[in-house]
Design a protein around this motif. Structure first.
Motif, PDB file in Angstrom:
ATOM      1  N   TYR A 234       0.832  -1.206   0.000  1.00  0.00           N
ATOM      2  CA  TYR A 234       0.000   0.000   0.000  1.00  0.00           C
ATOM      3  C   TYR A 234       0.871   1.262   0.000  1.00  0.00           C
ATOM      4  O   TYR A 234       0.533   2.264   0.611  1.00  0.00           O
ATOM      5  N   ASP A 235       1.997   1.210  -0.678  1.00  0.00           N
ATOM      6  CA  ASP A 235       2.824   2.410  -0.788  1.00  0.00           C
ATOM      7  C   ASP A 235       2.310   3.265  -1.941  1.00  0.00           C
ATOM      8  O   ASP A 235       1.347   2.920  -2.631  1.00  0.00           O
ATOM      9  N   LYS A 236       2.983   4.382  -2.186  1.00  0.00           N
ATOM     10  CA  LYS A 236       2.606   5.268  -3.286  1.00  0.00           C
ATOM     11  C   LYS A 236       3.843   5.934  -3.839  1.00  0.00           C
ATOM     12  O   LYS A 236       4.658   6.470  -3.097  1.00  0.00           O
ATOM     13  N   ASP A 237       3.986   5.882  -5.171  1.00  0.00           N
ATOM     14  CA  ASP A 237       5.097   6.542  -5.856  1.00  0.00           C
ATOM     15  C   ASP A 237       4.567   6.997  -7.209  1.00  0.00           C
ATOM     16  O   ASP A 237       4.651   6.282  -8.200  1.00  0.00           O
ATOM     17  N   LEU A 238       4.034   8.195  -7.236  1.00  0.00           N
ATOM     18  CA  LEU A 238       3.325   8.676  -8.423  1.00  0.00           C
ATOM     19  C   LEU A 238       3.844  10.049  -8.815  1.00  0.00           C
ATOM     20  O   LEU A 238       4.032  10.924  -7.964  1.00  0.00           O
ATOM     21  N   THR A 239       4.085  10.209 -10.098  1.00  0.00           N
ATOM     22  CA  THR A 239       4.515  11.490 -10.655  1.00  0.00           C
ATOM     23  C   THR A 239       3.485  11.929 -11.701  1.00  0.00           C
ATOM     24  O   THR A 239       3.039  11.114 -12.514  1.00  0.00           O
ATOM     25  N   ALA A 240       3.114  13.193 -11.659  1.00  0.00           N
ATOM     26  CA  ALA A 240       2.115  13.701 -12.602  1.00  0.00           C
ATOM     27  C   ALA A 240       2.526  15.081 -13.079  1.00  0.00           C
ATOM     28  O   ALA A 240       3.186  15.834 -12.361  1.00  0.00           O
ATOM     29  N   ALA A 241       2.134  15.408 -14.294  1.00  0.00           N
ATOM     30  CA  ALA A 241       2.448  16.720 -14.860  1.00  0.00           C
ATOM     31  C   ALA A 241       1.347  17.129 -15.821  1.00  0.00           C
ATOM     32  O   ALA A 241       0.673  16.286 -16.428  1.00  0.00           O
ATOM     33  N   ILE A 257      -5.127  24.348 -25.405  1.00  0.00           N
ATOM     34  CA  ILE A 257      -4.458  23.095 -25.767  1.00  0.00           C
ATOM     35  C   ILE A 257      -3.763  22.589 -24.508  1.00  0.00           C
ATOM     36  O   ILE A 257      -2.993  23.328 -23.885  1.00  0.00           O
ATOM     37  N   ALA A 258      -4.046  21.349 -24.131  1.00  0.00           N
ATOM     38  CA  ALA A 258      -3.532  20.837 -22.861  1.00  0.00           C
ATOM     39  C   ALA A 258      -3.038  19.409 -23.018  1.00  0.00           C
ATOM     40  O   ALA A 258      -3.534  18.645 -23.858  1.00  0.00           O
ATOM     41  N   GLY A 259      -2.047  19.080 -22.219  1.00  0.00           N
ATOM     42  CA  GLY A 259      -1.534  17.713 -22.166  1.00  0.00           C
ATOM     43  C   GLY A 259      -1.234  17.334 -20.732  1.00  0.00           C
ATOM     44  O   GLY A 259      -0.884  18.186 -19.906  1.00  0.00           O
ATOM     45  N   ASP A 260      -1.401  16.058 -20.411  1.00  0.00           N
ATOM     46  CA  ASP A 260      -1.118  15.596 -19.049  1.00  0.00           C
ATOM     47  C   ASP A 260      -0.510  14.209 -19.104  1.00  0.00           C
ATOM     48  O   ASP A 260      -0.709  13.458 -20.065  1.00  0.00           O
ATOM     49  N   ILE A 261       0.250  13.861 -18.073  1.00  0.00           N
ATOM     50  CA  ILE A 261       0.864  12.540 -17.982  1.00  0.00           C
ATOM     51  C   ILE A 261       0.919  12.117 -16.527  1.00  0.00           C
ATOM     52  O   ILE A 261       1.123  12.947 -15.629  1.00  0.00           O
ATOM     53  N   THR A 262       0.690  10.831 -16.293  1.00  0.00           N
ATOM     54  CA  THR A 262       0.766  10.256 -14.955  1.00  0.00           C
ATOM     55  C   THR A 262       1.615   8.994 -15.018  1.00  0.00           C
ATOM     56  O   THR A 262       1.409   8.140 -15.888  1.00  0.00           O
ATOM     57  N   GLN A 263       2.572   8.885 -14.114  1.00  0.00           N
ATOM     58  CA  GLN A 263       3.434   7.707 -14.029  1.00  0.00           C
ATOM     59  C   GLN A 263       3.339   7.151 -12.613  1.00  0.00           C
ATOM     60  O   GLN A 263       3.669   7.843 -11.641  1.00  0.00           O
ATOM     61  N   ASP A 264       2.865   5.913 -12.492  1.00  0.00           N
ATOM     62  CA  ASP A 264       2.706   5.273 -11.184  1.00  0.00           C
ATOM     63  C   ASP A 264       3.709   4.134 -11.073  1.00  0.00           C
ATOM     64  O   ASP A 264       3.612   3.131 -11.781  1.00  0.00           O
ATOM     65  N   ASP A 265       4.689   4.308 -10.188  1.00  0.00           N
ATOM     66  CA  ASP A 265       5.721   3.289  -9.960  1.00  0.00           C
ATOM     67  C   ASP A 265       5.584   2.671  -8.570  1.00  0.00           C
ATOM     68  O   ASP A 265       6.568   2.187  -7.999  1.00  0.00           O
ATOM     69  N   SER A 266       4.391   2.683  -8.034  1.00  0.00           N
ATOM     70  CA  SER A 266       4.166   2.080  -6.718  1.00  0.00           C
ATOM     71  C   SER A 266       4.405   0.573  -6.772  1.00  0.00           C
ATOM     72  O   SER A 266       4.320  -0.057  -7.835  1.00  0.00           O
ATOM     73  N   ASN A 267       4.692  -0.005  -5.606  1.00  0.00           N
ATOM     74  CA  ASN A 267       4.823  -1.448  -5.526  1.00  0.00           C
ATOM     75  C   ASN A 267       3.468  -2.117  -5.773  1.00  0.00           C
ATOM     76  O   ASN A 267       2.424  -1.503  -5.554  1.00  0.00           O
ATOM     77  N   PRO A 268       3.478  -3.353  -6.233  1.00  0.00           N
ATOM     78  CA  PRO A 268       2.207  -4.079  -6.341  1.00  0.00           C
ATOM     79  C   PRO A 268       1.495  -4.136  -4.987  1.00  0.00           C
ATOM     80  O   PRO A 268       2.136  -4.318  -3.950  1.00  0.00           O
ATOM     81  N   ILE A 305       2.302   1.802 -14.222  1.00  0.00           N
ATOM     82  CA  ILE A 305       1.143   2.346 -14.910  1.00  0.00           C
ATOM     83  C   ILE A 305       1.511   3.715 -15.458  1.00  0.00           C
ATOM     84  O   ILE A 305       2.015   4.565 -14.727  1.00  0.00           O
ATOM     85  N   ARG A 306       1.260   3.896 -16.745  1.00  0.00           N
ATOM     86  CA  ARG A 306       1.519   5.200 -17.363  1.00  0.00           C
ATOM     87  C   ARG A 306       0.284   5.607 -18.172  1.00  0.00           C
ATOM     88  O   ARG A 306      -0.250   4.801 -18.934  1.00  0.00           O
ATOM     89  N   ALA A 307      -0.141   6.833 -17.988  1.00  0.00           N
ATOM     90  CA  ALA A 307      -1.282   7.356 -18.739  1.00  0.00           C
ATOM     91  C   ALA A 307      -0.963   8.766 -19.200  1.00  0.00           C
ATOM     92  O   ALA A 307      -0.339   9.542 -18.476  1.00  0.00           O
ATOM     93  N   HIS A 308      -1.378   9.090 -20.408  1.00  0.00           N
ATOM     94  CA  HIS A 308      -1.156  10.446 -20.900  1.00  0.00           C
ATOM     95  C   HIS A 308      -2.235  10.787 -21.914  1.00  0.00           C
ATOM     96  O   HIS A 308      -2.870   9.910 -22.518  1.00  0.00           O
ATOM     97  N   GLY A 309      -2.434  12.087 -22.091  1.00  0.00           N
ATOM     98  CA  GLY A 309      -3.456  12.529 -23.021  1.00  0.00           C
ATOM     99  C   GLY A 309      -3.233  13.957 -23.458  1.00  0.00           C
ATOM    100  O   GLY A 309      -2.529  14.733 -22.798  1.00  0.00           O
ATOM    101  N   VAL A 310      -3.818  14.298 -24.587  1.00  0.00           N
ATOM    102  CA  VAL A 310      -3.799  15.669 -25.087  1.00  0.00           C
ATOM    103  C   VAL A 310      -5.213  16.037 -25.490  1.00  0.00           C
ATOM    104  O   VAL A 310      -6.028  15.178 -25.857  1.00  0.00           O
ATOM    105  N   SER A 311      -5.530  17.320 -25.396  1.00  0.00           N
ATOM    106  CA  SER A 311      -6.872  17.774 -25.759  1.00  0.00           C
ATOM    107  C   SER A 311      -6.796  19.186 -26.314  1.00  0.00           C
ATOM    108  O   SER A 311      -5.863  19.939 -26.016  1.00  0.00           O
TER     109      SER A 311
END
Length: 760
Positions: A234-241, A257-268, A305-311
């Motif tokens: 139940y740790d957390k290691d997340l970076t977002a921009a 015009i916007a873009g976002d990214i999330t990177q989750d490197d938490s332990n299982p 887990i990595r997620a990103h998007g542009v709009s």
């Protein structure tokens, strides 16, 4: 601390007394407005919240929709970490991280939702990021930053939103860039090694252009420990921009015009076993946050887990009454998720998995705001693909077997919608709306069985194919569903302070194919497999009253609703025997269309500014959700099935006391805040199990000092102060493997954190 039988009744009576004391009934909190959000001011200088629930600006008390709004200031004061932190303040709503995940969202509103985030399924609750629909729940547990407000709408919203919103909608609205240079910093430290930082900056490039961005880091040690690997559980290691640019070439044209990214490197995240290992005798651990899970990685990948998007948003005011809008968006996410179902250091039931999703959407709409006629009309298109592959690895007394599953599910959706309101008289308004939806689903499914710890597809080239077990190979599944869904509403302003409304609306969600289906173990015919599961529909009638008293110092909102829910899509997994030896050797997805269900409920919310310094808010919701037809093997078992993630009773009481407090030579205000939340028994599945959560309560408290100019805020926050242990999900496969699987996941324990926010 556990509740006695008297506690829930006492809390319910208390909430009811609060509501009765400050006026009769109505349907959403009147929340504090953000400084950048449009707001009207009453004669007592109480700000009125403006929302866009109907795609146009209206005050919360005037809009004839069940909606709860949270401003950026309120979220900051209460140190709400992410979307799941709102769940205790919203009637008949469950928001939580899905089992074994940190950022996949499970959302239920009024009994409608989706519990299993498998490929091709869409939630009954629409999640919107700046009006962009998120087709998949992966990475949807958005940490709250760079936000203007969050709106939660309850009930079908199909005539106003681009994608299906059969149960409700959650709107995450980000903050527009300021006209001057703006720099903000937020830092948080807390127990369990919590360290968080958010830096936001924006600046004008010219009179018509602005640019801004935010970078955030959220880090925390585990609430428990994986006793095998030594890593936090139940740790957390997340970076977002997030980066955005806004342009106003003319006063009538706005472009973002916007873009976002999330990177989750938490332990299982591993579960807590509720049973002793059948073969090994491994005991039940004393700490519910500890685990002994040791997972098999997916092609050598640790969890990621990595997620990103542009709009791109283009908004043009053609006239003072007519606005045209275009919303274009593209999103992708990719997850590596090694899951240890058995939560033991032996290979007994492991599911290393990979998820990959992408979507493109385009929406055009027009809004008209005349004196007597207001409305929105639009068209929407989405093209989405969801891919997943995983191994189901099962231990046997003398060997280990694996079943490889892959699925590629494509969705193409078109919709046209219109919703308008006309003032029949100065006090009586009629609203009519309709939506026509076309959902086309294509799928390719494949399953194959092997001897060994995993398949060649996911990192075990030495695996041997089990030719005695036929493959499931369905490369060209396809179905097309269409539906027209109407909405009609009447709202009558009894006077300036009381608004009563009645509405009827329908919702629709298209059918599809369960990507985990197994034709051998479930004896599924090819013809039945090609049919897939059917669309689900809901018809909801609602009556509400929104009231304010004493110049807006007291607001009360309430609604009663009744829903006819048909062909309810219920994704689930069952253990199966594929080779006929009498022992279950894998699991398969079985999506059931429960024939009929009835849902009825009551929602009460109130907020009272008792004095200038003291504010009291209360919420109580009741829901009676029952299946009426649920056929299993030709028998109606509706009386033995329950709605999951839908507690019958929920309550929340919040109090805030503001004390003028000079500090460090600056004038400011100290806010003392406390809240008490209650939820009754919650079923995790449609059938009762040891994973069900009995009624429980949560107590939070905060002390926050805010400088008079709003540039500095310092807070101390305590969550779950009674250290309640409550289950949020789990795995139940007691007939699979040598050890049996009965593992639970829990909400956060007692935590304490300190925050500092500064605006330069």
């Amino acid at each position: 601390m556990r509740l006695t039988k008297k506690n829930p009744l006492l809390l319910t009576r208390t909430a009811a007394a609060v509501l009765a004391l400050y006026g009769t009934v109505g349907v959403s909190y009147a929340q504090e407005a953000n400084s950048q959000a449009p707001a009207a001011t009453s004669e007592n200088n109480i700000e009125k919240v403006v929302v866009t629930a109907r795609r146009r600006e209206e005050t919360l008390q005037d809009v004839p929709v069940s909606v709860t709004a949270f401003s950026a200031d309120q979220l900051s004061k209460q140190a709400i970490p992410d979307l799941t932190g709102l769940t205790n303040s919203i009637p008949n709503t469950t928001l939580k991280a899905s089992r074994a995940t940190n950022t996949t969202l499970t959302a239920f509103i009024r009994g409608v939702g989706q519990a299993d985030p498998v490929a091709g399924f869409e939630s009954g609750v629409g999640i919107y990021m700046d009006d962009v629909f998120l087709a998949r729940p992966q990475a949807a547990v958005a940490d709250i930053y760079d936000v203007e407000r969050i709106e939660v709408l309850r009930g079908p919203q199909g005539t106003l939103y681009g994608r299906n919103t059969i149960g409700g909608a959650i709107k995450y609205v980000t903050r527009k860039l300021a006209p001057q240079t703006d720099v903000r910093v937020r830092a948080t430290v807390g127990d369990y090694g919590q360290k968080e930082g958010v830096l936001t900056a924006s600046t004008p490039l010219s009179d018509t252009a602005r640019i801004g961005g935010t970078i955030a880091k959220f880090k925390r040690d585990g609430y428990g420990t994986n006793l095998v690997t030594g890593k936090g559980n139940y740790d957390k290691d997340l970076t977002a921009a997030r980066l955005s640019a806004e342009f106003t070439p003319t006063q009538d044209l706005f472009i973002r015009i916007a873009g976002d990214i999330t990177q989750d490197d938490s332990n299982p995240k591993n579960g807590h076993r509720l049973m002793v290992g059948r073969k090994s005798g491994f005991p039940i651990l004393s700490n519910v946050y500890d685990t002994q899970g040791e997972m098999i990685t997916t092609n050598g990948h640790e969890q990621e887990i990595r997620a990103h998007g542009v709009s791109a948003l283009v908004e043009y005011n053609v006239t003072p009454e007519v606005t045209l809008k275009s919303i274009t968006a593209s999103r992708r996410d990719h997850s590596w998720a090694p899951i240890d179902f058995d939560a033991l250091p032996v290979v007994d039931l492991e599911v290393p998995a990979e998820y990959s999703n992408k979507q493109f959407s385009q929406e055009f709409n027009a809004t008209y705001s005349g004196k007597d006629l207001q409305g929105t009309a639009g068209v929407y298109y989405m093209d989405a693909t969801a891919f997943n592959q995983f191994d189901t690895i099962v231990g046997f007394p003398a060997f280990i077997a694996s079943t490889y599953t892959s699925a590629n599910v494509g969705t193409k959706a078109w919709a046209a919608y219109i919703d308008g309101s006309y003032n029949l008289t100065p006090d009586l308004q009629l609203s009519l709306g309709g939506r026509y939806t076309v959902d086309k689903r294509d799928a390719a499914l494949y399953r194959q069985s092997y001897l060994g710890k995993g398949s060649p597809y996911l990192g075990n080239p030495a695996a041997t194919k089990l030719t005695a077990i036929p493959d499931t190979d369905l490369p060209d599944l396809s179905r097309r569903d269409t539906k027209f869904t109407p909405r009609i509403a009447l709202n009558y302003k009894v006077n300036a302070d009381h608004n009563v409304y009645a509405s009827y609306s329908e919702g629709f969600k298209g059918g599809g194919f369960d990507p985990r289906m197994n034709m051998v173990g479930t004896k599924l015919t090819v013809a039945k497999a090609r049919q897939g599961y059917s669309p689900e529909t809901i018809k909801t009638t609602e009556l509400g009253l929104k009231s304010s008293f004493n110049g807006g110092r007291i607001t009360t909102n309430a609604a009663v609703f009744h829903s006819d829910y048909k062909d309810v899509q219920i994704p689930g997994s069952v253990a199966i025997d594929t080779n006929g030896d009498g022992k279950d050797d894998t699991f398969a997805g079985v999506t059931t269309n429960a024939g009929k269900a009835k849902i009825k409920g009551v929602e009460l919310e109130a907020i009272a500014h008792i004095t200038k310094e003291f504010t009291l808010a209360g919420m109580y919701s009741y829901i009676d959700a029952k299946y009426k037809e649920y056929i299993v093997a030709g028998v109606n078992v509706a009386d033995k099935r329950y709605f999951q993630n839908t507690p019958r009773n929920s309550s929340n009481i919040r109090a805030t006391y503001d004390i003028p407090t000079p500090l460090m030579g600056y004038n400011g205000t100290t806010s003392l805040m406390a809240s008490y939340a209650f939820k009754s028994k919650t079923y995790q599945f449609e059938t009762p199990s040891d994973l069900d959560q009995q009624s429980y309560h949560l107590v939070d408290a905060s002390v926050v000092w805010t400088r008079a100019d709003g540039r500095l805020r310092v807070g101390l926050h305590g969550k779950n102060l009674t250290d309640e242990h409550y289950k949020t999900g789990g795995y139940l496969f007691q007939t699979l493997g040598n050890e049996g699987t009965l593992s639970a996941f829990y909400g956060a324990p007692r935590t304490v954190s300190g925050t500092v926010e500064y605006r330069f």
